[in-house]
Design a protein around this motif. Structure first.
Motif, PDB file in Angstrom:
ATOM      1  N   LYS A  59       2.454  -2.219  -5.963  1.00 53.44           N
ATOM      2  CA  LYS A  59       3.726  -2.905  -5.715  1.00 53.44           C
ATOM      3  C   LYS A  59       4.880  -1.919  -5.636  1.00 53.44           C
ATOM      4  O   LYS A  59       5.871  -2.160  -4.946  1.00 53.44           O
ATOM      5  N   ASP A  60       4.756  -0.803  -6.327  1.00 52.74           N
ATOM      6  CA  ASP A  60       5.825   0.197  -6.337  1.00 52.74           C
ATOM      7  C   ASP A  60       5.969   0.881  -4.984  1.00 52.74           C
ATOM      8  O   ASP A  60       7.030   1.427  -4.674  1.00 52.74           O
ATOM      9  N   THR A  61       4.907   0.889  -4.172  1.00 51.59           N
ATOM     10  CA  THR A  61       4.947   1.565  -2.868  1.00 51.59           C
ATOM     11  C   THR A  61       4.873   0.578  -1.708  1.00 51.59           C
ATOM     12  O   THR A  61       4.645   0.979  -0.568  1.00 51.59           O
ATOM     13  N   LEU A  62       5.069  -0.693  -2.019  1.00 48.47           N
ATOM     14  CA  LEU A  62       4.870  -1.740  -1.001  1.00 48.47           C
ATOM     15  C   LEU A  62       5.762  -1.562   0.221  1.00 48.47           C
ATOM     16  O   LEU A  62       5.345  -1.843   1.351  1.00 48.47           O
ATOM     17  N   LEU A  63       6.975  -1.093   0.023  1.00 45.79           N
ATOM     18  CA  LEU A  63       7.929  -0.975   1.122  1.00 45.79           C
ATOM     19  C   LEU A  63       8.000   0.438   1.694  1.00 45.79           C
ATOM     20  O   LEU A  63       8.788   0.694   2.611  1.00 45.79           O
ATOM     21  N   GLU A  64       7.179   1.349   1.204  1.00 43.66           N
ATOM     22  CA  GLU A  64       7.161   2.706   1.767  1.00 43.66           C
ATOM     23  C   GLU A  64       6.395   2.705   3.090  1.00 43.66           C
ATOM     24  O   GLU A  64       5.459   1.938   3.279  1.00 43.66           O
ATOM     25  N   ASP A  65       6.801   3.589   3.997  1.00 44.00           N
ATOM     26  CA  ASP A  65       6.149   3.741   5.300  1.00 44.00           C
ATOM     27  C   ASP A  65       6.259   2.491   6.159  1.00 44.00           C
ATOM     28  O   ASP A  65       5.493   2.302   7.111  1.00 44.00           O
ATOM     29  N   VAL A  66       7.185   1.602   5.839  1.00 39.94           N
ATOM     30  CA  VAL A  66       7.350   0.361   6.582  1.00 39.94           C
ATOM     31  C   VAL A  66       8.748   0.318   7.199  1.00 39.94           C
ATOM     32  O   VAL A  66       9.732   0.616   6.525  1.00 39.94           O
ATOM     33  N   TYR A  67       8.808  -0.001   8.483  1.00 40.14           N
ATOM     34  CA  TYR A  67      10.090  -0.096   9.149  1.00 40.14           C
ATOM     35  C   TYR A  67      10.516  -1.557   9.264  1.00 40.14           C
ATOM     36  O   TYR A  67       9.703  -2.434   9.540  1.00 40.14           O
ATOM     37  N   GLU A  95      -5.448   0.458   0.075  1.00 38.25           N
ATOM     38  CA  GLU A  95      -4.680   1.704   0.025  1.00 38.25           C
ATOM     39  C   GLU A  95      -5.379   2.857   0.742  1.00 38.25           C
ATOM     40  O   GLU A  95      -4.739   3.798   1.213  1.00 38.25           O
ATOM     41  N   THR A  96      -6.706   2.808   0.826  1.00 37.23           N
ATOM     42  CA  THR A  96      -7.472   3.876   1.464  1.00 37.23           C
ATOM     43  C   THR A  96      -7.530   3.747   2.980  1.00 37.23           C
ATOM     44  O   THR A  96      -8.180   4.554   3.649  1.00 37.23           O
ATOM     45  N   GLY A  97      -6.873   2.731   3.541  1.00 39.72           N
ATOM     46  CA  GLY A  97      -6.867   2.546   4.988  1.00 39.72           C
ATOM     47  C   GLY A  97      -5.998   3.564   5.686  1.00 39.72           C
ATOM     48  O   GLY A  97      -5.201   4.269   5.066  1.00 39.72           O
ATOM     49  N   TYR A  98      -6.133   3.641   6.986  1.00 40.78           N
ATOM     50  CA  TYR A  98      -5.389   4.633   7.770  1.00 40.78           C
ATOM     51  C   TYR A  98      -3.881   4.490   7.621  1.00 40.78           C
ATOM     52  O   TYR A  98      -3.152   5.476   7.678  1.00 40.78           O
ATOM     53  N   CYS A  99      -3.400   3.267   7.469  1.00 37.75           N
ATOM     54  CA  CYS A  99      -1.966   3.037   7.259  1.00 37.75           C
ATOM     55  C   CYS A  99      -1.715   2.493   5.856  1.00 37.75           C
ATOM     56  O   CYS A  99      -0.790   1.705   5.632  1.00 37.75           O
ATOM     57  N   LYS A 100      -2.574   2.896   4.926  1.00 38.17           N
ATOM     58  CA  LYS A 100      -2.459   2.484   3.517  1.00 38.17           C
ATOM     59  C   LYS A 100      -2.526   0.966   3.356  1.00 38.17           C
ATOM     60  O   LYS A 100      -1.920   0.391   2.457  1.00 38.17           O
ATOM     61  N   GLY A 101      -3.216   0.328   4.302  1.00 39.03           N
ATOM     62  CA  GLY A 101      -3.407  -1.111   4.227  1.00 39.03           C
ATOM     63  C   GLY A 101      -2.246  -1.934   4.726  1.00 39.03           C
ATOM     64  O   GLY A 101      -2.264  -3.160   4.615  1.00 39.03           O
ATOM     65  N   LYS A 102      -1.240  -1.287   5.315  1.00 37.57           N
ATOM     66  CA  LYS A 102      -0.021  -2.005   5.716  1.00 37.57           C
ATOM     67  C   LYS A 102       0.074  -2.240   7.228  1.00 37.57           C
ATOM     68  O   LYS A 102       0.993  -2.914   7.682  1.00 37.57           O
ATOM     69  N   GLY A 103      -0.847  -1.691   7.987  1.00 39.57           N
ATOM     70  CA  GLY A 103      -0.759  -1.800   9.438  1.00 39.57           C
ATOM     71  C   GLY A 103      -1.705  -2.823  10.032  1.00 39.57           C
ATOM     72  O   GLY A 103      -1.376  -3.516  10.978  1.00 39.57           O
ATOM     73  N   MET A 112     -12.087   0.031   8.104  1.00 40.12           N
ATOM     74  CA  MET A 112     -12.388  -1.235   7.441  1.00 40.12           C
ATOM     75  C   MET A 112     -11.431  -1.468   6.278  1.00 40.12           C
ATOM     76  O   MET A 112     -10.961  -2.596   6.056  1.00 40.12           O
ATOM     77  N   ALA A 113     -11.117  -0.399   5.546  1.00 38.38           N
ATOM     78  CA  ALA A 113     -10.173  -0.521   4.433  1.00 38.38           C
ATOM     79  C   ALA A 113      -8.799  -0.958   4.938  1.00 38.38           C
ATOM     80  O   ALA A 113      -8.101  -1.737   4.275  1.00 38.38           O
ATOM     81  N   GLU A 114      -8.411  -0.489   6.097  1.00 38.59           N
ATOM     82  CA  GLU A 114      -7.120  -0.888   6.672  1.00 38.59           C
ATOM     83  C   GLU A 114      -7.111  -2.384   6.964  1.00 38.59           C
ATOM     84  O   GLU A 114      -6.131  -3.085   6.672  1.00 38.59           O
ATOM     85  N   LEU A 115      -8.198  -2.890   7.536  1.00 34.19           N
ATOM     86  CA  LEU A 115      -8.270  -4.313   7.839  1.00 34.19           C
ATOM     87  C   LEU A 115      -8.312  -5.163   6.573  1.00 34.19           C
ATOM     88  O   LEU A 115      -7.867  -6.313   6.576  1.00 34.19           O
TER      89      LEU A 115
END
Length: 326
Positions: free
Chosen positions: A317-325, A96-104, A89-92
């Protein structure tokens, strides 16, 4: 003796847990549907309401070490393979606590620790990944099998035919599970394939193919149990077609103008949760009151996942582009 007698002999706790898993899948997607309608969740999502028995029935027969690959309609697969509804649910919610840190978002939930190699926004995209995982298991002699979930539409992708053929000639430990929910987006499956059953294609690759009532949990589990034994013993892949129905539209923007309300009612009368719940009550395994408690408890569980998501921080905001392709 009926085919599913083994299942009814299982401990009451197991049977109730399977009922609870189906209710958890149902409530999770109903809550997501509600939030999308209110504009509280962004992006898109594809809900599996009505398909709970295929996800739960398949994953119930797996061991912790076994893997799955999911689809764009994958919330049920994730929950059935042990995912935490809080983190889902946090991912959706983009937290940040989501499986993909909220970015997926909805289509990219993965939980490698539980053997879930990930949902996939590409139709048929998870099929070759499952075969790759199965090849790894065989080459390293790790003993796990991989289950590949896909829809009827994906069965017409080149990735399906290439992957199944490769798995067949190498006798890889993979089980292909087609959730035939009768529609690929807005196109009925009868207009997309000329054969009666997608599982009939198994013969073309020299592997077993089985058709099951995807709304009948005991039937799904019985066929899956046999397939797991066959595959784990080194006999190679199996193709299972679970015939089911999605109650909701293809995605949140689907008005479902391509099907009748009569058809929808006909399938809702085959509600997989009600079917299994009634069977438990009729056999005296649980009472109607106990069934209602399971229903209420699982709904409360999803409400707690909403609270967790709402209280979780958004990505920095400092980690917004991490783990993103890109």
């Amino acid at each position: 003796m009926t085919q599913a007698d083994w299942m009814w002999a299982e401990p009451k706790e197991k049977l109730v847990d399977w009922l609870g898993q189906m209710w958890t899948v149902r409530w999770f997607d109903e809550k997501v549907d509600e939030f999308f309608a209110k504009g509280m969740i962004h992006g898109t999502t594809h809900l599996c309401v009505g398909q709970e028995a295929s996800a739960v029935g398949v994953c119930a027969m797996l061991e912790d070490k076994d893997k799955i690959t999911s689809t764009h309609r994958g919330h049920g697969h994730c929950i059935a393979k042990g995912a935490d509804p809080d983190r889902m649910m946090a991912e959706l919610f983009g937290r940040e606590t989501g499986y993909c840190k909220g970015k997926g978002g909805s289509m990219h939930i993965a939980d490698v620790e539980k053997g879930n190699l990930g949902a996939n926004g590409i139709v048929g995209g998870g099929i070759p990944l499952a075969v790759g995982a199965a090849l790894t298991s065989k080459m390293r002699q790790e003993g796990y099998i991989t289950v590949c979930f896909f829809g009827d539409g994906a069965a017409n992708e080149g990735s399906f035919h290439e992957a199944v053929n490769l798995a067949a000639i190498w006798d890889l430990p993979v089980i292909f599970v087609c959730e035939n929910n009768q529609y690929g987006m807005s196109g009925p499956v009868k207009d997309m394939v000329k054969i009666e059953n997608i599982a009939d294609r198994a013969a073309g690759y020299g592997i077993p193919g089985h058709v099951v009532d995807g709304n009948n949990l005991p039937e799904v589990m019985t066929v899956m149990k046999e397939a797991v034994e066959y595959t784990r013993n080194g006999s190679g892949p199996v193709l299972i077609e679970a015939k089911t129905y999605r109650w909701k539209g293809h995605s949140k923007s689907d008005a479902k103008k391509y099907r009748t309300r009569e058809e929808e009612k006909e399938w809702k009368d085959k509600d997989p949760i009600r079917f299994f719940q009634d069977a438990l009550i009729e056999r005296g395994i649980i009472t109607a009151e106990e069934a209602e408690t399971v229903k209420k408890d699982t709904k409360a569980r999803i409400e707690r996942s909403v609270e967790f998501a709402e209280q979780s921080p958004e990505p920095s905001k400092d980690t917004l582009l991490e783990d993103v392709y890109a």
